[in-house]
Design a protein around this motif. Sequence first.
Motif, PDB file in Angstrom:
ATOM      1  N   ARG A 103       0.764  -1.170   0.060  1.00 34.36           N
ATOM      2  CA  ARG A 103      -0.003   0.201  -0.013  1.00 34.36           C
ATOM      3  C   ARG A 103       1.088   1.119   0.052  1.00 34.36           C
ATOM      4  O   ARG A 103       0.562   2.226  -0.792  1.00 34.36           O
ATOM      5  CB  ARG A 103      -0.891  -0.098   1.306  1.00 34.36           C
ATOM      6  N   ALA A 104       1.919   1.208   0.719  1.00 35.74           N
ATOM      7  CA  ALA A 104       2.991   2.455   0.962  1.00 35.74           C
ATOM      8  C   ALA A 104       3.425   2.751  -0.415  1.00 35.74           C
ATOM      9  O   ALA A 104       3.834   3.660  -0.968  1.00 35.74           O
ATOM     10  CB  ALA A 104       3.822   2.062   1.953  1.00 35.74           C
ATOM     11  N   PHE A 105       3.894   1.373  -1.305  1.00 37.73           N
ATOM     12  CA  PHE A 105       4.543   1.486  -2.512  1.00 37.73           C
ATOM     13  C   PHE A 105       3.562   2.385  -3.504  1.00 37.73           C
ATOM     14  O   PHE A 105       4.023   3.395  -4.050  1.00 37.73           O
ATOM     15  CB  PHE A 105       4.877   0.323  -2.945  1.00 37.73           C
ATOM     16  N   GLN A 106       2.459   1.874  -3.611  1.00 37.75           N
ATOM     17  CA  GLN A 106       1.330   2.543  -4.344  1.00 37.75           C
ATOM     18  C   GLN A 106       1.027   3.913  -4.001  1.00 37.75           C
ATOM     19  O   GLN A 106       0.994   4.824  -4.761  1.00 37.75           O
ATOM     20  CB  GLN A 106       0.281   1.665  -4.558  1.00 37.75           C
ATOM     21  N   HIS A 107       1.078   4.340  -2.586  1.00 41.26           N
ATOM     22  CA  HIS A 107       0.537   5.871  -2.283  1.00 41.26           C
ATOM     23  C   HIS A 107       1.854   6.533  -2.763  1.00 41.26           C
ATOM     24  O   HIS A 107       1.613   7.674  -3.227  1.00 41.26           O
ATOM     25  CB  HIS A 107       0.578   5.643  -0.862  1.00 41.26           C
ATOM     26  N   GLU A 108       3.103   6.153  -2.350  1.00 39.47           N
ATOM     27  CA  GLU A 108       4.072   6.952  -2.964  1.00 39.47           C
ATOM     28  C   GLU A 108       4.626   7.164  -4.284  1.00 39.47           C
ATOM     29  O   GLU A 108       4.900   8.140  -5.013  1.00 39.47           O
ATOM     30  CB  GLU A 108       5.470   6.419  -2.211  1.00 39.47           C
ATOM     31  N   MET A 109       4.232   5.886  -5.147  1.00 39.90           N
ATOM     32  CA  MET A 109       4.282   6.056  -6.431  1.00 39.90           C
ATOM     33  C   MET A 109       3.510   6.863  -7.070  1.00 39.90           C
ATOM     34  O   MET A 109       3.613   7.610  -8.021  1.00 39.90           O
ATOM     35  CB  MET A 109       4.220   4.587  -7.220  1.00 39.90           C
ATOM     36  N   ASP A 110       2.068   7.002  -6.498  1.00 40.59           N
ATOM     37  CA  ASP A 110       1.208   8.020  -6.825  1.00 40.59           C
ATOM     38  C   ASP A 110       1.787   9.412  -6.700  1.00 40.59           C
ATOM     39  O   ASP A 110       1.394  10.186  -7.617  1.00 40.59           O
ATOM     40  CB  ASP A 110      -0.146   7.792  -5.983  1.00 40.59           C
ATOM     41  N   HIS A 111       2.202   9.575  -5.680  1.00 41.23           N
ATOM     42  CA  HIS A 111       2.699  10.879  -5.375  1.00 41.23           C
ATOM     43  C   HIS A 111       3.567  11.444  -6.392  1.00 41.23           C
ATOM     44  O   HIS A 111       3.985  12.619  -6.943  1.00 41.23           O
ATOM     45  CB  HIS A 111       3.658  11.137  -3.704  1.00 41.23           C
ATOM     46  N   LEU A 112       4.586  10.477  -7.052  1.00 38.51           N
ATOM     47  CA  LEU A 112       5.460  10.737  -8.034  1.00 38.51           C
ATOM     48  C   LEU A 112       4.752  11.241  -9.308  1.00 38.51           C
ATOM     49  O   LEU A 112       5.380  11.954 -10.347  1.00 38.51           O
ATOM     50  CB  LEU A 112       6.194   9.703  -8.434  1.00 38.51           C
TER      51      LEU A 112
END
Length: 169
Positions: free
Chosen positions: A130-139
């Motif tokens: 979930r954290a990966f997807q959340h941070e990848m979204d920020h990019l």
Amino acid sequence: MIRPILRYGERDLHRASSEVAVFDEQLQGLVDDMVETMYAAPGIGLAATQVGVPLRVFVIDLSVGRDPEGLITMVNPVWIEREGVQLEEEGCLSAPGFSATVVRPSRAVVRGLDRAGRERTIEGTNLLARAFQHEMDHLEGTVFIDRLRGIKRDLIVRRIQKLKRGGRW
Ligand code: NI
């Protein structure tokens, strides 16, 4: 140095970021500051876009500094695999006080570079996925609120607009 975290609605937070080309002192300073800012918040993840730097860099530490091995720094990350679905409550340091249930993959594999430019591939399940997807979204300039639909999204956006009008955002 702790850097100010942009909030939902601030333009630079909503822009897609560019790849890191040079692993110089400036990048090392950025990563140091991002880690310090994340721990101080405290939070479990932070993307460079959240401190107004349009580069593809994020840091994650599910232990928030308690586990010395817990820190993940990813530069120029790309998706290798994503599968499954999880539905959990999620928040963001750029939207303090708000949270919502967001659809995320239950397993994710990300490949990128560490702060020294060495390639690494990391697999995450559950919270880390979930954290990966959340941070990848920020990019990409995407905040979890942008992933919501209908009334859920409108309610949060309206409350943020109200806070803004009152000078409290
Ligand atoms: Ni966030």
